[in-house]
Design a protein around this motif. Structure first.
Motif, PDB file in Angstrom:
ATOM      1  N   HIS A  82       0.841  -1.199   0.000  1.00  0.00           N
ATOM      2  CA  HIS A  82       0.000   0.000   0.000  1.00  0.00           C
ATOM      3  C   HIS A  82       0.880   1.255   0.000  1.00  0.00           C
ATOM      4  O   HIS A  82       1.731   1.404   0.878  1.00  0.00           O
ATOM      5  N   SER A  83       0.692   2.118  -1.033  1.00  0.00           N
ATOM      6  CA  SER A  83       1.483   3.362  -1.105  1.00  0.00           C
ATOM      7  C   SER A  83       0.784   4.453  -0.305  1.00  0.00           C
ATOM      8  O   SER A  83      -0.430   4.587  -0.363  1.00  0.00           O
ATOM      9  N   ARG A  84       1.591   5.153   0.418  1.00  0.00           N
ATOM     10  CA  ARG A  84       1.059   6.237   1.254  1.00  0.00           C
ATOM     11  C   ARG A  84       1.361   7.587   0.586  1.00  0.00           C
ATOM     12  O   ARG A  84       2.485   7.869   0.205  1.00  0.00           O
ATOM     13  N   VAL A  85       0.333   8.442   0.406  1.00  0.00           N
ATOM     14  CA  VAL A  85       0.494   9.779  -0.170  1.00  0.00           C
ATOM     15  C   VAL A  85       0.829  10.755   0.954  1.00  0.00           C
ATOM     16  O   VAL A  85       0.046  10.951   1.882  1.00  0.00           O
ATOM     17  N   ARG A  86       2.030  11.323   0.796  1.00  0.00           N
ATOM     18  CA  ARG A  86       2.504  12.218   1.857  1.00  0.00           C
ATOM     19  C   ARG A  86       2.074  13.648   1.541  1.00  0.00           C
ATOM     20  O   ARG A  86       2.297  14.168   0.462  1.00  0.00           O
ATOM     21  N   GLY A  87       1.390  14.358   2.442  1.00  0.00           N
ATOM     22  CA  GLY A  87       0.964  15.739   2.248  1.00  0.00           C
ATOM     23  C   GLY A  87       1.999  16.735   2.739  1.00  0.00           C
ATOM     24  O   GLY A  87       3.082  16.356   3.205  1.00  0.00           O
ATOM     25  N   PHE A  88       1.642  18.031   2.632  1.00  0.00           N
ATOM     26  CA  PHE A  88       2.538  19.091   3.091  1.00  0.00           C
ATOM     27  C   PHE A  88       2.456  19.217   4.594  1.00  0.00           C
ATOM     28  O   PHE A  88       1.375  19.140   5.189  1.00  0.00           O
ATOM     29  N   THR A  89       3.577  19.470   5.164  1.00  0.00           N
ATOM     30  CA  THR A  89       3.591  19.719   6.597  1.00  0.00           C
ATOM     31  C   THR A  89       3.219  21.178   6.849  1.00  0.00           C
ATOM     32  O   THR A  89       3.209  22.013   5.935  1.00  0.00           O
ATOM     33  N   LEU A  90       2.914  21.485   8.088  1.00  0.00           N
ATOM     34  CA  LEU A  90       2.558  22.855   8.449  1.00  0.00           C
ATOM     35  C   LEU A  90       3.703  23.815   8.182  1.00  0.00           C
ATOM     36  O   LEU A  90       3.503  24.945   7.716  1.00  0.00           O
ATOM     37  N   VAL A  91       4.903  23.388   8.431  1.00  0.00           N
ATOM     38  CA  VAL A  91       6.072  24.242   8.191  1.00  0.00           C
ATOM     39  C   VAL A  91       6.205  24.546   6.711  1.00  0.00           C
ATOM     40  O   VAL A  91       6.474  25.696   6.308  1.00  0.00           O
ATOM     41  N   GLU A  92       6.030  23.557   5.844  1.00  0.00           N
ATOM     42  CA  GLU A  92       6.130  23.764   4.406  1.00  0.00           C
ATOM     43  C   GLU A  92       5.058  24.728   3.909  1.00  0.00           C
ATOM     44  O   GLU A  92       5.313  25.572   3.042  1.00  0.00           O
ATOM     45  N   LEU A  93       3.844  24.609   4.440  1.00  0.00           N
ATOM     46  CA  LEU A  93       2.774  25.524   4.055  1.00  0.00           C
ATOM     47  C   LEU A  93       3.104  26.964   4.464  1.00  0.00           C
ATOM     48  O   LEU A  93       2.883  27.919   3.709  1.00  0.00           O
ATOM     49  N   LEU A  94       3.626  27.122   5.675  1.00  0.00           N
ATOM     50  CA  LEU A  94       3.992  28.453   6.128  1.00  0.00           C
ATOM     51  C   LEU A  94       5.099  29.059   5.273  1.00  0.00           C
ATOM     52  O   LEU A  94       5.075  30.253   4.945  1.00  0.00           O
ATOM     53  N   VAL A  95       6.076  28.257   4.891  1.00  0.00           N
ATOM     54  CA  VAL A  95       7.159  28.749   4.024  1.00  0.00           C
ATOM     55  C   VAL A  95       6.607  29.158   2.669  1.00  0.00           C
ATOM     56  O   VAL A  95       6.959  30.213   2.120  1.00  0.00           O
ATOM     57  N   ALA A  96       5.739  28.332   2.100  1.00  0.00           N
ATOM     58  CA  ALA A  96       5.157  28.649   0.792  1.00  0.00           C
ATOM     59  C   ALA A  96       4.334  29.936   0.851  1.00  0.00           C
ATOM     60  O   ALA A  96       4.418  30.793  -0.037  1.00  0.00           O
ATOM     61  N   ILE A  97       3.522  30.081   1.904  1.00  0.00           N
ATOM     62  CA  ILE A  97       2.707  31.287   2.056  1.00  0.00           C
ATOM     63  C   ILE A  97       3.599  32.518   2.210  1.00  0.00           C
ATOM     64  O   ILE A  97       3.327  33.593   1.657  1.00  0.00           O
ATOM     65  N   SER A  98       4.694  32.371   2.969  1.00  0.00           N
ATOM     66  CA  SER A  98       5.620  33.501   3.159  1.00  0.00           C
ATOM     67  C   SER A  98       6.241  33.919   1.843  1.00  0.00           C
ATOM     68  O   SER A  98       6.364  35.122   1.534  1.00  0.00           O
ATOM     69  N   ILE A  99       6.643  32.953   1.038  1.00  0.00           N
ATOM     70  CA  ILE A  99       7.232  33.270  -0.267  1.00  0.00           C
ATOM     71  C   ILE A  99       6.231  33.985  -1.158  1.00  0.00           C
ATOM     72  O   ILE A  99       6.536  34.981  -1.814  1.00  0.00           O
ATOM     73  N   LEU A 100       5.001  33.474  -1.184  1.00  0.00           N
ATOM     74  CA  LEU A 100       3.955  34.123  -1.992  1.00  0.00           C
ATOM     75  C   LEU A 100       3.677  35.547  -1.510  1.00  0.00           C
ATOM     76  O   LEU A 100       3.450  36.463  -2.309  1.00  0.00           O
ATOM     77  N   ALA A 101       3.702  35.745  -0.184  1.00  0.00           N
ATOM     78  CA  ALA A 101       3.469  37.083   0.358  1.00  0.00           C
ATOM     79  C   ALA A 101       4.582  38.044  -0.057  1.00  0.00           C
ATOM     80  O   ALA A 101       4.328  39.199  -0.424  1.00  0.00           O
ATOM     81  N   ILE A 102       5.823  37.571  -0.007  1.00  0.00           N
ATOM     82  CA  ILE A 102       6.952  38.421  -0.410  1.00  0.00           C
ATOM     83  C   ILE A 102       6.854  38.791  -1.879  1.00  0.00           C
ATOM     84  O   ILE A 102       7.050  39.947  -2.274  1.00  0.00           O
ATOM     85  N   VAL A 103       6.532  37.796  -2.718  1.00  0.00           N
ATOM     86  CA  VAL A 103       6.383  38.057  -4.152  1.00  0.00           C
ATOM     87  C   VAL A 103       5.257  39.061  -4.404  1.00  0.00           C
ATOM     88  O   VAL A 103       5.377  39.965  -5.239  1.00  0.00           O
ATOM     89  N   ALA A 104       4.151  38.916  -3.658  1.00  0.00           N
ATOM     90  CA  ALA A 104       3.019  39.833  -3.830  1.00  0.00           C
ATOM     91  C   ALA A 104       3.399  41.249  -3.433  1.00  0.00           C
ATOM     92  O   ALA A 104       3.040  42.219  -4.115  1.00  0.00           O
TER      93      ALA A 104
END
Length: 222
Positions: free
Chosen positions: A4-26
């Protein structure tokens, strides 16, 4: 046995980093867009100011081309230059009517370049009264606003192949004070020198322009 393959999601830290990058770009994108909008607004204001100045210069040129000549006004004043102002007498030509004389004044009032003209007259005594009223700021004729945001006006006259500046221009003393020009006995063979101004230079300073706009005019028909 099937794995059985397990689908790994984003961690909370990864989401926060992505949101921060998007905010800086904006933020960077908004600042760049805001700079472009501000530059466009400044350029538009400068273009509007330049167009308004050109229209004011066109009116001045028309007045200077029709300025009264010495033989018309005799020894009366026909040009007076002051701080942020100048006044002249011009000839008015109407079809099927004799020419008349009119006093025209340019003033800077509360940051606005104003033009005021008197009623045209033929009688020189009436012209004297109009001149006194306009130069003494007692004229009640309405003024026309030519350009707003004007912070200064400097006027010079072209006399004897040089520009002369000042309150009442030295080259325009006979024009500005009403005094008769001093007639000197010319030397034999020496060219006659005239103190009558033959050109006018106007520099207008605006709060929307870094450098003043300068225009020169001939006094009288070219």
């Amino acid at each position: 046995m099937r794995a059985h393959s397990r689908v790994r999601g984003f961690t909370l830290v990864e989401l926060l980093v992505a949101i921060s990058i998007l905010a800086i770009v904006a933020v960077l994108g908004w600042r760049g867009l805001d700079g472009i909008v501000r530059a466009r607004m400044t350029l538009t204001q400068q273009m509007e100011t330049t167009r308004g100045m050109q229209l004011a210069f066109a009116q001045m040129q028309s007045d200077c081309e029709h300025i009264a000549q010495r033989d018309v006004v005799d020894q009366r004043p026909y040009l007076l230059i002051g701080a942020d102002r100048f006044t002249l007498v011009r000839e008015v030509f109407t079809e099927n009517q004799p020419s008349r004389l009119q006093v025209v004044a340019y003033r800077i009032v509360n940051g606005t370049l104003m033009r005021r003209e008197s009623q045209p007259v033929r009688d020189l005594v009436q012209l004297d009264a109009l001149w006194q009223a306009v130069t003494g700021d007692g004229d009640t004729n309405p003024s026309v606003a030519l350009q707003t945001g004007v912070t200064g006006m400097q006027v010079a006259t072209w006399v004897n192949n040089s520009w002369r500046q000042g309150g009442v221009d030295p080259g325009a003393n006979t024009a500005g004070t009403g005094q008769a020009p001093v007639q000197q006995q010319p030397d034999q063979g020496a060219p006659q020198v005239s103190n009558e101004p033959t050109g006018l230079q106007v520099a207008l300073q605006s709060q929307n322009l870094q450098q003043p706009m300068i225009k020169s005019f001939l006094l009288g028909e070219p």
